[in-house]
Design an enzyme around this catalytic site. Sequence first.
Site, PDB file in Angstrom:
ATOM      1  CD  GLU A 112      17.048   3.081  27.559  1.00  0.00           C
ATOM      2  OE1 GLU A 112      16.281   2.307  28.155  1.00  0.00           O
ATOM      3  OE2 GLU A 112      16.951   3.341  26.347  1.00  0.00           O
ATOM      4  N   GLY A 154       2.987   2.299  -2.228  1.00  0.00           N
ATOM      5  CA  GLY A 154       3.166   2.864  -3.555  1.00  0.00           C
ATOM      6  C   GLY A 154       4.562   2.652  -4.087  1.00  0.00           C
ATOM      7  CG  HIS A 200      49.444  -8.394   7.012  1.00  0.00           C
ATOM      8  ND1 HIS A 200      49.086  -7.938   8.262  1.00  0.00           N
ATOM      9  CD2 HIS A 200      50.583  -7.730   6.656  1.00  0.00           C
ATOM     10  CE1 HIS A 200      49.989  -7.053   8.659  1.00  0.00           C
ATOM     11  NE2 HIS A 200      50.904  -6.908   7.699  1.00  0.00           N
ATOM     12  CE  LYS A 214      -0.733   0.989   4.899  1.00  0.00           C
ATOM     13  NZ  LYS A 214      -1.734   1.363   5.905  1.00  0.00           N
TER      14      LYS A 214
END
Length: 497
Positions: A231, A63, A475, A61
């Site tokens: 937090e 688009g 390396h 939905k």
Amino acid sequence: DRMMSLRGGLGHLRTRRWGFSVRGMCTGTGQDLVVIGGGPGGYVAAIRAAQLGLKTTCVEKRGTLGGTCLNVGCIPSKALLHSSHLFEEANHTFKTHGINLTGVSIDLDQMMRKKAQSVTGLTRGVEGLFKMNGVSYAKGMGKILGPNKVEVTGLDGSKQVIDTKNVLIATGSEVTPLPTVPIDEQSIVSSTGALALSKVPKKMIVIGGGYIGLEMGSVWSRLGTEVTVVEFLDRIVPAMDKEVGQQFHRILKKQKLNFKLSTKVVGATKTPTGVRLTVEPAAGGAQETMDADVVLVAIGRRPYTAGLGLENVGLSVDKRGCVDIDSGFKTSAPGVYAIGDVVRGPMLAHKAEDEGIVAAEIIAGKAGHINYDAIPGVVYTHPEVAMVGKTEEQLAGMEYNKGTFPFMANSRARTNDALGDYAQGMVKILSDKNTHKLLGMHIIGPGAGEMIAEGVLAMETGATTKDIAKTCHAHPTLSEAFREAAMAAHDKPIHFK
């Protein structure tokens, strides 16, 4: 952040392979599979099903295909993370490399255009993959009407019905709201709004110290915003290995991100200049206020099933909003399957992709299995943080080996380093004490998101730390730190004591 969603508008597409048209869709047009949702899980499932010979339609939905991840999540956020990191390097580390610049400035409009170009190119690419593989693409809102029937409603209100043998729900997730801080996508934004700010704010408060909040906080901090992360818990990214998380926290503080941990946001008020938050200790106590130009709400995501019609086939969701499935992604409704963010497990785009492939193979009559112990996670800050498998806390009470190797002892990291940005962090490996098989791998450092794949492969194939130690690594490369950490897990590394 890394996820699917179901969004968009009406569109018309014909596919020669099946002679099927969304515009001319009728109830007599039978499909083998209808996938509801065109995010990473849904579009991948649709392509794989078509490859296996199933008549497949994907309903989306938004688009544009790609879901939250490609449109307003993983991809645009990585574009801004990369652009802002280049700005940060130009201002702070180029001089160390002998590159002198003057007049470095931000053209935010161009930065946003670059982001948009990345998104457009990738979403159009998915449409091209649909055409190449013969997947029918129905732009509109999908709803399960009953067994073997899916209704598609376009933005113009027209309704079409598809008959199908199977339905795969891949509708993804949406931002989890915080009732005390309602989002308006202007001064109080979700991750979607944070990706589209029209100017660099002076101050930003990020509510939530998880992946999304830290990534978006890093973007705007690099561009000059004073960022504070609030937090509720006493640590950032709480699911992360504690040792790695603590090091990550220290590094972000050095990058001038501010943190208020163990703090609860109890209210928000609009002001002439932005937003005023009221906060208090998570355990209770005196309240205080914090002002910012922009507040980002990033406390997580929740499954998206609104208007899906689950009740029409006798389905419901659990207390987390997830659709219940068995090990083969089957729901309790015959012929209805579900994957991705809408089911249990981490909300990660690559987890959804894997589930999409396996679910399509199961629907096509083949066998399929996912090892959920080998699903990696990545925080795309600088340095990146990547992890797979168990944390040290999860192994408490078990016998295991631990091997670490710092990037400060890695030649490539030291060569690339400027002001400590590349030589910080480490590789950490946890392995079974008796079999030496990998139980977990954690990286904080440059290129961690790429390096973690070697650990995932080792876990998927049952490799041991001895196998890794015997494997030649080029390396100088950052990946040599992985080999040295494996050596440290069962013996001793060469380049560090």
